[in-house]
Design an enzyme around this catalytic site. Structure first.
Site, PDB file in Angstrom:
ATOM      1  N   ASP A 266      13.565   2.345  10.151  1.00 51.40           N
ATOM      2  CA  ASP A 266      12.968   1.419  10.808  1.00 51.40           C
ATOM      3  C   ASP A 266      12.043   2.055  11.775  1.00 51.40           C
ATOM      4  OD1 ASP A 266      12.116  -0.646  12.690  1.00 51.40           O
ATOM      5  OD2 ASP A 266      13.584  -1.841  12.507  1.00 51.40           O
TER       6      ASP A 266
ATOM      7  N   SER B 282      -4.658   1.538  10.132  1.00 44.51           N
ATOM      8  CA  SER B 282      -5.044   0.603  10.873  1.00 44.51           C
ATOM      9  C   SER B 282      -5.350  -0.582  10.305  1.00 44.51           C
ATOM     10  CB  SER B 282      -6.354   1.207  11.659  1.00 44.51           C
ATOM     11  OG  SER B 282      -6.751   0.050  12.332  1.00 44.51           O
TER      12      SER B 282
ATOM     13  N   TYR C 162      -1.951  -8.460  16.539  1.00 40.58           N
ATOM     14  CA  TYR C 162      -2.187  -7.535  15.584  1.00 40.58           C
ATOM     15  C   TYR C 162      -3.378  -6.652  15.785  1.00 40.58           C
ATOM     16  CZ  TYR C 162      -2.828  -5.697  10.910  1.00 40.58           C
ATOM     17  OH  TYR C 162      -3.035  -5.120   9.575  1.00 40.58           O
TER      18      TYR C 162
ATOM     19  N   THR D 201      -1.250  -7.181  -1.598  1.00 37.04           N
ATOM     20  CA  THR D 201      -0.062  -6.789  -1.436  1.00 37.04           C
ATOM     21  C   THR D 201       0.664  -7.911  -0.723  1.00 37.04           C
ATOM     22  OG1 THR D 201      -0.683  -6.228   0.945  1.00 37.04           O
ATOM     23  CG2 THR D 201      -0.919  -4.563  -0.453  1.00 37.04           C
TER      24      THR D 201
ATOM     25  N   LYS E 214      -3.900  -2.518  16.226  1.00 38.00           N
ATOM     26  CA  LYS E 214      -4.630  -1.684  15.451  1.00 38.00           C
ATOM     27  C   LYS E 214      -5.403  -1.057  16.343  1.00 38.00           C
ATOM     28  CE  LYS E 214      -2.469  -2.477  11.344  1.00 38.00           C
ATOM     29  NZ  LYS E 214      -1.347  -1.131  11.087  1.00 38.00           N
TER      30      LYS E 214
ATOM     31  N   THR F 116       9.764   6.299   2.966  1.00 41.87           N
ATOM     32  CA  THR F 116      11.054   5.792   3.913  1.00 41.87           C
ATOM     33  C   THR F 116      10.885   4.184   3.699  1.00 41.87           C
ATOM     34  OG1 THR F 116       9.723   5.197   5.826  1.00 41.87           O
ATOM     35  CG2 THR F 116      10.562   7.402   5.634  1.00 41.87           C
TER      36      THR F 116
ATOM     37  N   LEU G 290       0.791  -1.235  -0.064  1.00 42.98           N
ATOM     38  CA  LEU G 290       0.049   0.123   0.160  1.00 42.98           C
ATOM     39  C   LEU G 290       0.939   1.332  -0.088  1.00 42.98           C
ATOM     40  CD1 LEU G 290      -2.670  -1.173   2.593  1.00 42.98           C
ATOM     41  CD2 LEU G 290      -3.205  -0.377   0.194  1.00 42.98           C
TER      42      LEU G 290
ATOM     43  N   ASN H   3       2.105   4.093   7.545  1.00 40.48           N
ATOM     44  CA  ASN H   3       1.795   2.766   6.838  1.00 40.48           C
ATOM     45  C   ASN H   3       2.507   1.541   7.319  1.00 40.48           C
ATOM     46  OD1 ASN H   3       0.742   1.283   4.174  1.00 40.48           O
ATOM     47  ND2 ASN H   3       3.058   1.503   4.085  1.00 40.48           N
TER      48      ASN H   3
HETATM   49  N1  LIG Z   1      -2.830  -5.485   2.896  1.00 41.10           N
HETATM   50  C1  LIG Z   1      -3.968  -5.764   3.787  1.00 41.10           C
HETATM   51  O1  LIG Z   1      -4.806  -6.683   3.562  1.00 41.10           O
HETATM   52  C2  LIG Z   1      -3.929  -5.006   4.890  1.00 41.10           C
HETATM   53  C3  LIG Z   1      -5.166  -4.934   5.375  1.00 41.10           C
HETATM   54  C4  LIG Z   1      -5.380  -4.071   6.433  1.00 41.10           C
HETATM   55  C5  LIG Z   1      -4.196  -3.285   7.016  1.00 41.10           C
HETATM   56  N2  LIG Z   1      -3.241  -3.290   6.383  1.00 41.10           N
HETATM   57  C6  LIG Z   1      -2.175  -2.350   6.880  1.00 41.10           C
HETATM   58  O2  LIG Z   1      -1.506  -1.553   5.804  1.00 41.10           O
HETATM   59  C7  LIG Z   1      -0.009  -1.394   6.062  1.00 41.10           C
HETATM   60  C8  LIG Z   1       0.785  -1.910   4.829  1.00 41.10           C
HETATM   61  O3  LIG Z   1       0.630  -3.133   4.513  1.00 41.10           O
HETATM   62  P1  LIG Z   1       0.800  -3.660   3.248  1.00 41.10           P
HETATM   63  O4  LIG Z   1      -0.545  -4.528   3.021  1.00 41.10           O
HETATM   64  O5  LIG Z   1       1.294  -2.927   2.308  1.00 41.10           O
HETATM   65  O6  LIG Z   1       1.949  -4.959   3.492  1.00 41.10           O
HETATM   66  P2  LIG Z   1       3.235  -5.067   2.893  1.00 41.10           P
HETATM   67  O7  LIG Z   1       3.211  -5.419   1.534  1.00 41.10           O
HETATM   68  O8  LIG Z   1       3.816  -6.399   3.633  1.00 41.10           O
HETATM   69  O9  LIG Z   1       4.259  -3.963   3.154  1.00 41.10           O
HETATM   70  C9  LIG Z   1       4.474  -3.346   4.611  1.00 41.10           C
HETATM   71  C10 LIG Z   1       5.650  -2.311   4.483  1.00 41.10           C
HETATM   72  O10 LIG Z   1       5.788  -2.173   5.857  1.00 41.10           O
HETATM   73  C11 LIG Z   1       7.122  -2.199   5.860  1.00 41.10           C
HETATM   74  N3  LIG Z   1       7.716  -2.323   7.492  1.00 41.10           N
HETATM   75  C12 LIG Z   1       7.453  -3.252   7.930  1.00 41.10           C
HETATM   76  N4  LIG Z   1       8.029  -3.470   9.394  1.00 41.10           N
HETATM   77  C13 LIG Z   1       8.781  -2.025   9.152  1.00 41.10           C
HETATM   78  C14 LIG Z   1       9.312  -1.591  10.128  1.00 41.10           C
HETATM   79  N5  LIG Z   1       9.882  -1.949  11.474  1.00 41.10           N
HETATM   80  N6  LIG Z   1      10.006  -0.348   9.761  1.00 41.10           N
HETATM   81  C15 LIG Z   1       9.798   0.015   8.698  1.00 41.10           C
HETATM   82  N7  LIG Z   1       9.077  -0.418   7.712  1.00 41.10           N
HETATM   83  C16 LIG Z   1       8.448  -1.470   7.995  1.00 41.10           C
HETATM   84  C17 LIG Z   1       7.876  -3.033   5.084  1.00 41.10           C
HETATM   85  O11 LIG Z   1       9.041  -2.451   4.712  1.00 41.10           O
HETATM   86  P3  LIG Z   1      10.175  -3.776   4.243  1.00 41.10           P
HETATM   87  O12 LIG Z   1      10.052  -3.939   2.922  1.00 41.10           O
HETATM   88  O13 LIG Z   1      11.465  -3.338   4.780  1.00 41.10           O
HETATM   89  O14 LIG Z   1       9.714  -5.191   5.040  1.00 41.10           O
HETATM   90  C18 LIG Z   1       6.866  -2.733   3.546  1.00 41.10           C
HETATM   91  O15 LIG Z   1       7.199  -1.504   3.067  1.00 41.10           O
HETATM   92  C19 LIG Z   1       0.266  -2.044   7.479  1.00 41.10           C
HETATM   93  O16 LIG Z   1       0.221  -1.131   8.491  1.00 41.10           O
HETATM   94  C20 LIG Z   1      -0.829  -3.165   7.386  1.00 41.10           C
HETATM   95  O17 LIG Z   1      -1.195  -3.427   8.789  1.00 41.10           O
HETATM   96  C21 LIG Z   1      -3.107  -4.269   5.213  1.00 41.10           C
END
Ligand SMILES: NC(=O)c1ccc[n+]([C@@H]2O[C@H](COP(=O)([O-])OP(=O)(O)OC[C@H]3O[C@@H](n4cnc5c(N)ncnc54)[C@H](OP(=O)(O)O)[C@@H]3O)[C@@H](O)[C@H]2O)c1
Length: 282
Positions: free
Chosen positions: A56, A134, A148, A183, A152, A35, A17, A83
Site C-alpha cells: 500500500d 500524473s 485529485y 481502465t 497530481k 506491487t 495502466l 502508477n
Molecule cells: N485511466 C485514466 O483515465 C487515467 C487518467 C490520468 C491519470 N491516470 C493515473 O494513472 C494511474 C493508474 O490508474 P488506472 O487508470 O490504471 O486506474 P485503475 O484501473 O483504477 O488502477 C489503479 C491501480 O492503483 C492501485 N492503487 C490504488 N490505491 C493504492 C494504494 N493506496 N496503494 C497501492 N496501490 C493502490 C490499485 O490497486 P488495487 O487493485 O489494490 O485497488 C490499482 O492497481 C493513477 O495514478 C491515475 O491517477 C489514469
C-alpha cells in the site's frame, strides 16, 4: 549484441495502466517487480520474469521494505514507475479532511516515499529512470476533482524539481499526463466520491461528475497503447520530462498553454511592475 534486460519496479499492477505496462515490459523479456495491495495480480506473460510484492503506497514503512526487497532480487532497479493512484470526485468545499489526506497520501506521498527509498539505490548504480503518473488534471484541470488535481499538481512539481536534482547522477525523470484511458479508474471499483454533497454545485462540479460517470467504459485511450508509449520513452536515449498521452490530453494541454501564454502577455505590465526601481547611478 543481446539487449540488456531492464528491471522495472511498478506500483499498482493489479489493474489498469500498471497491469498493461507490466505485461508490455514482460513481453519485451524484461524483469518486472510489480506491487499490488493484495500482493496478487493476474498478469499475462509468456516471456520475462515477474515478481509480485504486497504494497500500500501510502504506508512509508511498507514502501521502504518493498523497494529494498525489490532491489535485492536482481541487484538493481532500472525503471521505477509510480502508477498506483485513484480519483476523488466532489467539489472542494464538500471535501472532508480525511478524504483530502487520503487522496494526497496515495497519489502524492506514495510517489514521494517510493522515490525517497529508491534514490539511494539509483544513485549508487549511477543510472535509472523514474516515471511518475500524473494526469492531464495535473496540467489543465476543470471543476469537480480539485483534490485529485491538487495531488497530481504536487506530483508535477515534485517531478520537475527532482529532474533538476538527479540529472547529474545519470537518473532521468518523466512525468506522464494521460487523458481518459479505459481502465477501472472511473468505475465504482476505483473512483471515490466526497461523502458530502452541496446542491449549489450541481451545475459545475456536479456536471463534470455526471459526465465522467457516463464516460466510464467509453474512454478514448487504450491502456495497452499507453504502455507501449511509456516503453518507447524508457528506450529513448533522450527521454522527455513530460509525456502527454491521448488526443484529448494533447488538446487540453495545448489549449492551457495557449491561454496561459495569452494571459502572461495581457498582464505583462503588471507582472513587471513589482521589482525595486533601480535609481540611476550618480
Ligand atoms: N485511466 C485514466 O483515465 C487515467 C487518467 C490520468 C491519470 N491516470 C493515473 O494513472 C494511474 C493508474 O490508474 P488506472 O487508470 O490504471 O486506474 P485503475 O484501473 O483504477 O488502477 C489503479 C491501480 O492503483 C492501485 N492503487 C490504488 N490505491 C493504492 C494504494 N493506496 N496503494 C497501492 N496501490 C493502490 C490499485 O490497486 P488495487 O487493485 O489494490 O485497488 C490499482 O492497481 C493513477 O495514478 C491515475 O491517477 C489514469
Amino acid at each position: 549484441m543481446a539487449r540488456e534486460k531492464k528491471v522495472w519496479f511498478i506500483t499498482g499492477v493489479s489493474r489498469g495502466l500498471g497491469k498493461s505496462l507490466a505485461e508490455a515490459a514482460l513481453a519485451n523479456d524484461d524483469i518486472v517487480i510489480g506491487t499490488s495491495r493484495s500482493g496478487e495480480a493476474e498478469i499475462i506473460h509468456s516471456t520475462g520474469t515477474l515478481h509480485l510484492l504486497p504494497l500500500d503506497v501510502s504506508l512509508r514503512e511498507q514502501v521502504r521494505e518493498a523497494v529494498s526487497r525489490a532491489q535485492t532480487l536482481h541487484g538493481r532497479l532500472d525503471v521505477i514507475v509510480n502508477n498506483a493512484g485513484y480519483g476523488l470526485l466532489g467539489a472542494i468545499e464538500t471535501t472532508s479532511t480525511a478524504e483530502a489526506y487520503d487522496q494526497l497520501d496515495t497519489n502524492f506521498m506514495g510517489t514521494m516515499f517510493v522515490i525517497q527509498h529508491a534514490l539511494p539505490f539509483l544513485r549508487a548504480q549511477g543510472h535509472g529512470h523514474i516515471i511518475n503518473l500524473s494526469s492531464i488534471a495535473g496540467l489543465a484541470p476543470v471543476g469537480g476533482y480539485g483534490l485529485y488535481a491538487a495531488s497530481k499538481f504536487a506530483v508535477e512539481g515534485l517531478s520537475v524539481s527532482l529532474a533538476h536534482e538527479v540529472r547529474h547522477f545519470g537518473i532521468n525523470v518523466t512525468v506522464v499526463e494521460p487523458g481518459a484511458f479505459r481502465t477501472d479508474f472511473l468505475s465504482e471499483n476505483s473512483i471515490r466520491h466526497t461523502a458530502k454533497n452541496i446542491s449549489a454545485y450541481a451545475d459545475s462540479s456536479g456536471e463534470t461528475i455526471n459526465r465522467l460517470r457516463q464516460y466510464d467504459g467509453k474512454q478514448i485511450g487504450d491502456p495497452d497503447l499507453a504502455a507501449r508509449a511509456i516503453i518507447e520513452v524508457v528506450e529513448s536515449p533522450e527521454p522527455p520530462l513530460h509525456l502527454v498521452l491521448g488526443s484529448d490530453a494533447f488538446e487540453r494541454a495545448t489549449k492551457m498553454l495557449t491561454e496561459f501564454s495569452a494571459e502572461l502577455s495581457r498582464w505583462q505590465a503588471v507582472s513587471l511592475s513589482t521589482d525595486y526601481q533601480m535609481t540611476a547611478a550618480k
